[in-house]
Design an enzyme around this catalytic site. Structure first.
Site, PDB file in Angstrom:
ATOM      1  N   TYR A 126       5.756  -4.588   6.123  1.00  0.00           N
ATOM      2  CA  TYR A 126       6.769  -4.038   7.024  1.00  0.00           C
ATOM      3  C   TYR A 126       7.404  -2.797   6.402  1.00  0.00           C
ATOM      4  CZ  TYR A 126      11.035  -3.533   9.751  1.00  0.00           C
ATOM      5  OH  TYR A 126      12.046  -3.016  10.529  1.00  0.00           O
TER       6      TYR A 126
ATOM      7  N   LYS B  97       7.266   1.180   7.720  1.00  0.00           N
ATOM      8  CA  LYS B  97       8.450   2.019   7.970  1.00  0.00           C
ATOM      9  C   LYS B  97       8.403   3.304   7.131  1.00  0.00           C
ATOM     10  CE  LYS B  97       9.134   0.227  10.984  1.00  0.00           C
ATOM     11  NZ  LYS B  97       9.489   0.598  12.373  1.00  0.00           N
TER      12      LYS B  97
END
Length: 377
Positions: free
Chosen positions: A197, A201
């Site tokens: 994750y 990002k």
């Protein structure tokens, strides 16, 4: 009694500090009419995306809700038409986990919509859940799908300048470390998911940085936007059910409402005068410096080239649009294996506007923070 009062005062003071620094979001003011403009917001059936779409619709924009679920997308479009009084809110099917679906969405959009002024990549996932794919699902949904969609819609954005692309990122990008030898490897286990994750990002921030370089002088600008800590479905989606009743009250107290989380993406999409800051990262409606890994131009360019291969562009430009590319050169175990999506659907009550000038002007000045970011977990 005095000890109790002192403790209560300390708790209240701590909450006030948390509230004004994390929970309360600066309003995105000075927004003029957007009549005649068209915006696409991915993942707009709930949370930040829905609130973003609502604000755009209230200002008269034609808003396309690009969502995976037809049922939830059409329900959200109905809600937003009712809440905004704007009948130019429609649903179109888009599943960012499938490159075929991304291509089908782009084909359907370009054949039915003459304008695209604002493209907001809001949709994202924080976990793979129970889904197991032969590729990095977090990177696919959070970065590769938006990358491909941007490339497919870029020509339309260029014909409607000044136009903007906004990618919703996160402060979690500070923990990201891209490993280009394992970029698309499947993610298994919660530790790998947390890392993947953060990596996705970071990919958002680097993508915007390189995209700004590629688009210099075209009239299309782009921005990465951190919505802040938001109490949305993303927060509780993958939390065990037994834990959710305990976390919901805490989330209500210390996390922003989705409307607050929508303010920075809206600022990046609509604020006048930030064009020279194309490619930068924004939080709390201010531009902020990022970590060295997030401003590495060589890494940004390398990610761009890798993303082209992962998205089926570049050396796969002649491939069939409904096929996902093979990825052996990037360490993927096999083909993406996505099934063909259903035929794209459009839920639309009335036809949209045919032409209009570019983004309207606003009056608010740009707050710029030059100092480095503080670390946020």
């Amino acid at each position: 009694m005095e000890t109790l009062l002192l403790g209560a005062g300390l708790l209240l003071g701590a909450y006030v500090l948390v509230y004004y620094n994390l929970v309360k979001a600066p309003p995105c003011g000075g927004l003029a009419s957007l009549r005649g403009r068209t915006a696409v917001v991915t993942g707009a059936n709930s949370g930040i995306g829905k609130m973003t779409a609502l604000e755009l619709a209230r200002r008269g924009a034609r808003v396309v809700l690009a969502c995976r679920s037809r049922e939830r997308g059409e329900a959200a479009a109905f809600d937003l038409r009712q809440a905004s009084g704007n009948n130019e809110v429609i649903f179109m099917a888009l599943d960012l986990a499938s490159l075929a679906s991304v291509r089908a969405f782009a084909t359907a959009f370009l054949s039915s919509e003459p304008r695209l002024d604002i493209l907001i990549h809001n949709a994202g996932i924080s976990s793979c859940g129970r889904t197991r794919k032969p590729f990095n699902l977090l990177l696919r949904v959070n970065h590769v799908g938006p990358f491909l969609l941007t490339q497919l819609l870029l020509a339309r954005l260029k014909t409607c300048t000044p136009s903007r692309v906004v990618v919703v990122s996160s402060a979690a990008h500070r923990r990201g470390r891209l490993d280009f030898t394992r970029l698309d490897r499947p993610v298994v286990g919660w530790r790998q998911e947390l890392r993947a994750y953060a990596d996705s990002k970071l990919a958002n921030v680097l993508f915007v940085r390189e995209l700004a370089t590629q688009l210099e002088g075209t009239g299309v600008t782009c921005y990465a936007a951190h919505p802040g800590p938001v109490n949305s479905e993303l927060f509780l989606r993958h939390v065990p059910r037994w834990l959710r009743p305990l976390l919901r009250p805490l989330a209500w107290l210390v996390l922003r409402a989705p409307r607050g989380g929508a303010q920075t993406p809206l600022y990046c999409a609509l604020q006048e005068g930030i064009e020279p800051l194309s490619g930068r990262y924004f939080a709390n409606c201010c531009v902020e410096e990022v970590t060295p890994a997030a401003r590495d131009d060589r890494a940004a360019h390398r990610l761009w080239e890798a993303s082209k291969r992962l998205a089926g562009l570049g050396s796969w430009e002649d491939a069939e649009p409904n096929e996902d590319p093979q990825l052996e050169d990037l360490g993927a175990p096999s083909s993406q294996g996505s099934s063909l999506p259903e035929k794209p659907t459009v839920s639309e009550p009335f036809p949209g506007p045919q032409s209009s000038p570019g983004l309207s002007k606003f009056t608010r000045r740009i707050p710029v923070k030059a100092e480095p970011e503080t670390q946020v977990s």
